[in-house]
Design a protein around this motif. Structure first.
Motif, short mmCIF file in Angstrom:
data_model
loop_
_atom_site.label_atom_id
_atom_site.label_comp_id
_atom_site.label_asym_id
_atom_site.label_seq_id
_atom_site.Cartn_x
_atom_site.Cartn_y
_atom_site.Cartn_z
N GLY A 1 -41.13 -36.83 -66.83
CA GLY A 1 -41.21 -37.03 -68.92
C GLY A 1 -42.06 -36.43 -69.60
N PHE A 2 -42.41 -35.77 -69.99
CA PHE A 2 -43.14 -34.85 -70.96
C PHE A 2 -44.36 -35.69 -71.58
CE2 PHE A 2 -39.90 -32.26 -73.43
CZ PHE A 2 -40.50 -31.16 -73.55
N ALA A 3 -45.39 -34.76 -71.45
CA ALA A 3 -46.43 -35.56 -71.94
C ALA A 3 -46.78 -35.93 -72.86
CB ALA A 3 -48.02 -34.87 -70.97
N PRO A 4 -47.44 -37.74 -73.22
CA PRO A 4 -47.62 -37.26 -74.72
C PRO A 4 -48.38 -36.21 -75.59
CG PRO A 4 -48.03 -38.78 -73.94
CD PRO A 4 -48.21 -37.91 -72.94
N ALA A 5 -49.08 -35.70 -74.90
CA ALA A 5 -49.36 -33.99 -75.95
C ALA A 5 -48.36 -32.76 -75.90
CB ALA A 5 -50.52 -33.28 -75.25
N GLY A 6 -47.81 -32.92 -74.43
CA GLY A 6 -46.31 -32.56 -75.16
C GLY A 6 -45.06 -32.58 -75.91
N VAL A 7 -45.37 -33.78 -75.92
CA VAL A 7 -44.22 -34.13 -76.89
C VAL A 7 -44.95 -33.69 -78.50
CG1 VAL A 7 -43.45 -36.37 -78.27
CG2 VAL A 7 -43.51 -36.07 -75.69
N ALA A 8 -46.41 -34.76 -78.60
CA ALA A 8 -46.88 -34.43 -79.65
C ALA A 8 -46.88 -32.50 -80.43
CB ALA A 8 -48.35 -34.84 -80.13
N ALA A 9 -47.22 -32.08 -79.37
CA ALA A 9 -47.04 -30.66 -80.05
C ALA A 9 -45.97 -29.66 -80.35
CB ALA A 9 -46.97 -29.33 -78.10
N ALA A 10 -44.86 -30.72 -79.01
CA ALA A 10 -43.87 -29.95 -79.55
C ALA A 10 -42.88 -30.88 -81.02
CB ALA A 10 -42.18 -31.39 -78.58
N ALA A 11 -43.13 -32.32 -81.25
CA ALA A 11 -43.17 -32.43 -82.82
C ALA A 11 -43.65 -31.72 -83.90
CB ALA A 11 -43.92 -33.97 -82.58
N LEU A 12 -44.61 -31.30 -83.46
CA LEU A 12 -45.92 -30.89 -84.88
C LEU A 12 -44.75 -29.21 -85.25
CD1 LEU A 12 -48.48 -30.93 -86.31
CD2 LEU A 12 -49.76 -29.58 -84.99
N ALA A 13 -44.87 -28.59 -83.85
CA ALA A 13 -43.76 -26.82 -83.91
C ALA A 13 -42.70 -26.98 -84.78
CB ALA A 13 -43.96 -26.62 -82.49
N LYS A 14 -41.86 -28.41 -84.33
CA LYS A 14 -40.56 -28.33 -84.61
C LYS A 14 -40.69 -28.50 -86.99
CE LYS A 14 -35.94 -31.05 -85.90
NZ LYS A 14 -36.26 -30.64 -87.12
N PHE A 15 -41.86 -29.67 -86.70
CA PHE A 15 -42.28 -30.10 -88.28
C PHE A 15 -42.90 -28.23 -88.83
CE2 PHE A 15 -46.13 -31.08 -91.40
CZ PHE A 15 -45.50 -31.28 -92.66
N ALA A 16 -43.73 -27.63 -88.26
CA ALA A 16 -44.27 -27.12 -88.71
C ALA A 16 -42.67 -25.35 -89.07
CB ALA A 16 -44.73 -25.52 -87.68
N PHE A 17 -41.69 -25.24 -88.19
CA PHE A 17 -40.10 -24.48 -88.81
C PHE A 17 -39.53 -24.77 -89.65
CE2 PHE A 17 -35.91 -24.29 -87.80
CZ PHE A 17 -36.08 -22.86 -87.40
N ASP A 18 -39.70 -26.81 -89.75
CA ASP A 18 -38.56 -27.08 -91.02
C ASP A 18 -39.96 -26.55 -92.41
OD1 ASP A 18 -36.93 -28.25 -89.37
OD2 ASP A 18 -37.98 -30.03 -89.45
N ALA A 19 -41.11 -26.54 -92.32
CA ALA A 19 -42.02 -26.45 -93.50
C ALA A 19 -41.36 -24.59 -94.19
CB ALA A 19 -43.11 -26.85 -93.48
N VAL A 20 -41.64 -24.32 -93.10
CA VAL A 20 -41.69 -22.36 -93.40
C VAL A 20 -40.19 -22.86 -93.73
CG1 VAL A 20 -41.40 -20.41 -92.03
CG2 VAL A 20 -43.22 -21.79 -90.98
N LYS A 21 -39.19 -22.79 -93.03
CA LYS A 21 -37.82 -23.14 -93.57
C LYS A 21 -37.16 -23.32 -94.89
CE LYS A 21 -32.82 -23.97 -91.82
NZ LYS A 21 -31.96 -24.43 -93.05
N ALA A 22 -38.15 -24.47 -94.94
CA ALA A 22 -38.22 -24.80 -96.54
C ALA A 22 -38.54 -24.03 -97.47
CB ALA A 22 -38.51 -26.74 -96.70
N ALA A 23 -40.04 -23.12 -97.35
CA ALA A 23 -40.76 -22.80 -98.46
C ALA A 23 -39.13 -21.71 -98.49
CB ALA A 23 -41.82 -22.37 -97.31
N ALA A 24 -39.04 -20.89 -97.25
CA ALA A 24 -38.01 -19.55 -97.23
C ALA A 24 -37.16 -19.81 -98.06
CB ALA A 24 -37.82 -19.30 -95.54
N GLU A 25 -36.24 -21.38 -97.73
CA GLU A 25 -34.77 -21.62 -99.07
C GLU A 25 -35.75 -21.05 -100.29
OE1 GLU A 25 -33.52 -25.04 -97.06
OE2 GLU A 25 -32.62 -23.34 -95.24
N ASP A 26 -36.90 -21.83 -100.73
CA ASP A 26 -37.60 -22.16 -101.56
C ASP A 26 -37.85 -21.07 -102.93
OD1 ASP A 26 -38.47 -24.50 -104.51
OD2 ASP A 26 -40.52 -23.12 -103.77
N GLU A 27 -39.04 -20.28 -102.00
CA GLU A 27 -38.81 -18.54 -102.46
C GLU A 27 -37.57 -17.96 -102.74
OE1 GLU A 27 -41.77 -15.90 -100.66
OE2 GLU A 27 -40.05 -16.47 -99.65
N MET A 28 -36.37 -17.97 -101.76
CA MET A 28 -35.49 -17.25 -101.86
C MET A 28 -34.57 -17.87 -103.27
SD MET A 28 -31.66 -16.55 -99.71
CE MET A 28 -33.31 -15.63 -98.28
N SER A 29 -34.58 -19.22 -103.23
CA SER A 29 -33.59 -20.08 -104.94
C SER A 29 -34.37 -19.58 -105.87
CB SER A 29 -34.13 -21.51 -104.54
OG SER A 29 -33.71 -22.23 -105.76
#
Length: 198
Positions: A1-29
């Motif tokens: 399975g995934f090494a803990p570091a890989g899981v953490a990196a994936a979670a962080l990437a997902k969080f960053a993606f979600d944050a960027v999406k939220a900001a972009a939607e906010d900007e558009m709104s």
């Protein structure tokens, strides 16, 4: 399975993606609201500042910034001045918190009431005479709803909703910090990579 570091990196990437999406939607709104207000002659720096203040205040009722902006936009269709738009939004926030209706729907009910269509106000249990002014309508709604709204805000469920709104705001803030880098990457993709691939 995934090494803990890989899981953490994936979670962080997902969080960053979600944050960027939220900001972009906010900007558009925000841009959409500004365009609507500009078209109706309401857009001023002063109003933008007051909308921000309302957003902060209404978060305690579990109302999101998108809902606040939607209320302002609808209010700008019905009311002729900035003060009334902001006041109607504040009063509507209490009703929305108590009834679960959207802020925009409550503003529509208030606006129609001001035009003499009182059915929606009656459904909210607000009695005003035919020909009541917007001010009289707002006063009547306030008298009925403001106390209940603050009681609801102080319940566990109310505090949970407010906390959710606060977390979403923090996500957007974080996303806004990443937007310049994302925009630079998107420009690079559209101007350099895609033409080269084509």
């Amino acid at each position: 399975g995934f090494a803990p570091a890989g899981v953490a990196a994936a979670a962080l990437a997902k969080f960053a993606f979600d944050a960027v999406k939220a900001a972009a939607e906010d900007e558009m709104s925000n841009a959409r609201l500004n365009a609507a207000l500009k078209a109706r002659g309401f857009l001023t720096d002063d109003l933008a500042k007051k909308v921000k203040q309302q957003t902060a205040a209404m978060a305690a009722l579990g109302i999101t910034d998108d809902q606040v902006r939607a209320g302002i936009e609808v209010g700008s269709r019905f009311f002729a001045d900035q003060t009334t738009i902001l006041q109607a939004n504040t009063v509507a926030a209490d009703v929305a918190a108590v009834t679960g209706q959207s802020l925009a729907d409550v503003i529509t009910t208030i606006g129609k009431g001001a035009q003499g269509q009182l059915k929606g106000l009656r459904a909210l249990g607000v009695q005003v005479n035919k020909g009541a002014t917007t001010q009289e309508i707002l006063t009547a709604i306030s008298a009925k709803y403001s106390g209940i709204a603050s009681e609801i805000a102080n319940t566990t469920g109310g505090k949970y909703l407010a906390a959710q709104v606060a977390i979403n705001e923090k996500m957007e803030e974080f996303g806004y910090r990443l937007l310049p880098a994302v925009n630079a990457a998107l420009d690079f993709m559209t101007e350099t990579v895609i033409p080269a691939v084509i």
